[in-house]
Design a protein around this motif. Structure first.
Motif, PDB file in Angstrom:
ATOM      1  N   UNK A 194       0.859  -1.194   0.000  1.00  0.00           N
ATOM      2  CA  UNK A 194       0.000   0.000   0.000  1.00  0.00           C
ATOM      3  C   UNK A 194       0.889   1.236   0.000  1.00  0.00           C
ATOM      4  N   UNK A 195       0.555   2.197  -0.771  1.00  0.00           N
ATOM      5  CA  UNK A 195       1.316   3.454  -0.826  1.00  0.00           C
ATOM      6  C   UNK A 195       0.883   4.375   0.280  1.00  0.00           C
ATOM      7  N   UNK A 196       0.541   5.567  -0.085  1.00  0.00           N
ATOM      8  CA  UNK A 196       0.125   6.575   0.894  1.00  0.00           C
ATOM      9  C   UNK A 196      -1.205   6.173   1.521  1.00  0.00           C
ATOM     10  N   UNK A 197      -1.299   6.249   2.837  1.00  0.00           N
ATOM     11  CA  UNK A 197      -2.540   5.884   3.512  1.00  0.00           C
ATOM     12  C   UNK A 197      -3.236   7.109   4.072  1.00  0.00           C
ATOM     13  N   UNK A 198      -2.628   8.281   3.926  1.00  0.00           N
ATOM     14  CA  UNK A 198      -3.298   9.510   4.350  1.00  0.00           C
ATOM     15  C   UNK A 198      -2.947  10.609   3.354  1.00  0.00           C
ATOM     16  N   UNK A 199      -3.811  11.597   3.215  1.00  0.00           N
ATOM     17  CA  UNK A 199      -3.585  12.642   2.222  1.00  0.00           C
ATOM     18  C   UNK A 199      -2.407  13.558   2.596  1.00  0.00           C
TER      19      UNK A 199
END
Length: 71
Positions: A16-21
């Motif tokens: 998984x890459x970014x999990x938050x903006x």
């Protein structure tokens, strides 16, 4: 709410890459937050000082007490 389109979070988190903006902009956001915090305190200090100076000029103890009760 998902920013990356996953509907099921039972996946390998290594893939998984970014999990938050706004990932990667933490330092910029921290600097902006600290600048806002310091600016807010500066504005508050100036406004309160102006009110206190105005209270000193009144000369009437009751009015001074009334104005100081705001703080």
């Amino acid at each position: 709410m998902s920013t990356i389109g996953y509907e099921n979070w039972a996946v390998d988190l290594a893939s998984v890459g970014a999990v938050y903006p706004f990932q990667g902009s933490e330092i910029l956001l921290t600097i902006l937050g600290v600048a806002f915090w310091i600016g807010w305190h500066r504005i508050q200090f100036v406004r309160e000082s102006a009110h206190l100076e105005e209270a000193q000029k009144v000369g009437n103890k009751e009015k001074i007490k009334e104005m100081l009760e705001m703080y």
